[in-house]
Design a protein around this motif. Structure first.
Motif, PDB file in Angstrom:
ATOM      1  N   ALA A  15      50.790  46.465  36.719  1.00  0.00           N
ATOM      2  CA  ALA A  15      51.238  46.017  37.877  1.00  0.00           C
ATOM      3  C   ALA A  15      50.280  45.770  38.959  1.00  0.00           C
ATOM      4  O   ALA A  15      49.250  46.244  39.259  1.00  0.00           O
ATOM      5  CB  ALA A  15      52.266  47.193  38.574  1.00  0.00           C
ATOM      6  N   ALA A  16      50.719  44.756  39.810  1.00  0.00           N
ATOM      7  CA  ALA A  16      49.725  44.230  40.855  1.00  0.00           C
ATOM      8  C   ALA A  16      50.004  44.970  41.769  1.00  0.00           C
ATOM      9  O   ALA A  16      51.093  45.906  42.026  1.00  0.00           O
ATOM     10  CB  ALA A  16      50.075  42.602  40.949  1.00  0.00           C
ATOM     11  N   ILE A  49      55.440  44.884  41.310  1.00  0.00           N
ATOM     12  CA  ILE A  49      54.381  44.719  42.289  1.00  0.00           C
ATOM     13  C   ILE A  49      54.355  46.207  43.264  1.00  0.00           C
ATOM     14  O   ILE A  49      55.543  46.305  43.707  1.00  0.00           O
ATOM     15  CB  ILE A  49      54.227  43.605  43.276  1.00  0.00           C
ATOM     16  N   ARG A  50      53.437  46.950  43.453  1.00  0.00           N
ATOM     17  CA  ARG A  50      53.497  48.060  44.327  1.00  0.00           C
ATOM     18  C   ARG A  50      53.003  47.659  45.664  1.00  0.00           C
ATOM     19  O   ARG A  50      52.101  47.110  45.953  1.00  0.00           O
ATOM     20  CB  ARG A  50      52.677  49.145  43.894  1.00  0.00           C
ATOM     21  N   VAL A  51      53.857  47.780  46.655  1.00  0.00           N
ATOM     22  CA  VAL A  51      53.560  47.607  47.985  1.00  0.00           C
ATOM     23  C   VAL A  51      52.736  48.757  48.783  1.00  0.00           C
ATOM     24  O   VAL A  51      53.308  49.737  48.820  1.00  0.00           O
ATOM     25  CB  VAL A  51      54.575  47.057  48.840  1.00  0.00           C
ATOM     26  N   LEU A  52      51.584  48.612  49.337  1.00  0.00           N
ATOM     27  CA  LEU A  52      51.023  49.337  49.930  1.00  0.00           C
ATOM     28  C   LEU A  52      50.581  49.152  51.516  1.00  0.00           C
ATOM     29  O   LEU A  52      50.082  48.080  51.584  1.00  0.00           O
ATOM     30  CB  LEU A  52      49.470  49.928  49.527  1.00  0.00           C
ATOM     31  N   ALA A  97      59.376  35.234  46.334  1.00  0.00           N
ATOM     32  CA  ALA A  97      59.320  34.099  45.352  1.00  0.00           C
ATOM     33  C   ALA A  97      57.992  33.612  45.049  1.00  0.00           C
ATOM     34  O   ALA A  97      57.383  33.212  44.216  1.00  0.00           O
ATOM     35  CB  ALA A  97      60.207  32.863  45.546  1.00  0.00           C
ATOM     36  N   LEU A  98      57.345  33.450  46.347  1.00  0.00           N
ATOM     37  CA  LEU A  98      56.115  33.297  46.456  1.00  0.00           C
ATOM     38  C   LEU A  98      55.031  34.113  45.739  1.00  0.00           C
ATOM     39  O   LEU A  98      54.090  33.727  44.981  1.00  0.00           O
ATOM     40  CB  LEU A  98      55.552  32.849  48.132  1.00  0.00           C
ATOM     41  N   LYS A 102      52.659  33.406  42.441  1.00  0.00           N
ATOM     42  CA  LYS A 102      51.282  33.698  42.521  1.00  0.00           C
ATOM     43  C   LYS A 102      51.000  34.441  41.116  1.00  0.00           C
ATOM     44  O   LYS A 102      50.051  34.290  40.454  1.00  0.00           O
ATOM     45  CB  LYS A 102      50.740  34.082  43.537  1.00  0.00           C
ATOM     46  N   LEU A 103      51.629  35.633  41.084  1.00  0.00           N
ATOM     47  CA  LEU A 103      51.477  36.649  40.113  1.00  0.00           C
ATOM     48  C   LEU A 103      51.660  35.978  38.750  1.00  0.00           C
ATOM     49  O   LEU A 103      51.081  36.056  37.480  1.00  0.00           O
ATOM     50  CB  LEU A 103      52.285  37.697  40.093  1.00  0.00           C
ATOM     51  N   ALA A 104      52.604  35.146  38.642  1.00  0.00           N
ATOM     52  CA  ALA A 104      52.974  34.510  37.206  1.00  0.00           C
ATOM     53  C   ALA A 104      51.938  33.650  36.665  1.00  0.00           C
ATOM     54  O   ALA A 104      51.705  33.327  35.503  1.00  0.00           O
ATOM     55  CB  ALA A 104      54.243  33.892  37.213  1.00  0.00           C
TER      56      ALA A 104
END
Length: 111
Positions: A15-16, A49-52, A97-98, A102-104
């Motif tokens: 995960a990002a 994605i984990r939000v910190l 979506a953005l 970017k991650l894809a």
């Protein structure tokens, strides 16, 4: 404040992380609204994605390490490597979506 917003399931190992760098700000209604918006963003992103949330007042060294000028800002990272950065606050479905696009586009590191 350096906090992980809760998610239903833990993120997978690859995960990002989306770091949200926040400027010095007084506590109050604005801080509550920011936390609520970031919680909603975490729900929309799911486990990918984990939000910190990184508060400059509590963690000035962390914010400085990301050249925290022009705060707020958000930084997408994977395995400690900065992948992408955007000034401002992530706030909408278009943002989700953005971030996901970017991650894809980025290769997943194998362990």
């Amino acid at each position: 404040m350096l906090s992980t917003l809760p998610s239903v399931a833990g993120p997978p190992p690859e995960a990002a992380v989306l770091l949200v760098l926040l400027p010095l700000a007084p506590s109050g209604a604005g801080q509550v609204a920011t936390c609520a918006a970031l919680h909603t963003l975490q729900q929309q992103l799911g486990a990918a994605i984990r939000v910190l949330c990184v508060d400059e007042a509590a963690h000035p060294d962390v914010v400085r390490s990301f050249d925290g000028q022009g705060l707020p800002a958000w930084v997408l990272m994977r395995h400690g490597v900065e992948l992408w950065r955007q000034p401002g606050m992530p706030s909408s479905a278009a943002t989700v979506a953005l971030i996901m696009s970017k991650l894809a586009l980025l290769p997943v590191a194998s362990n």
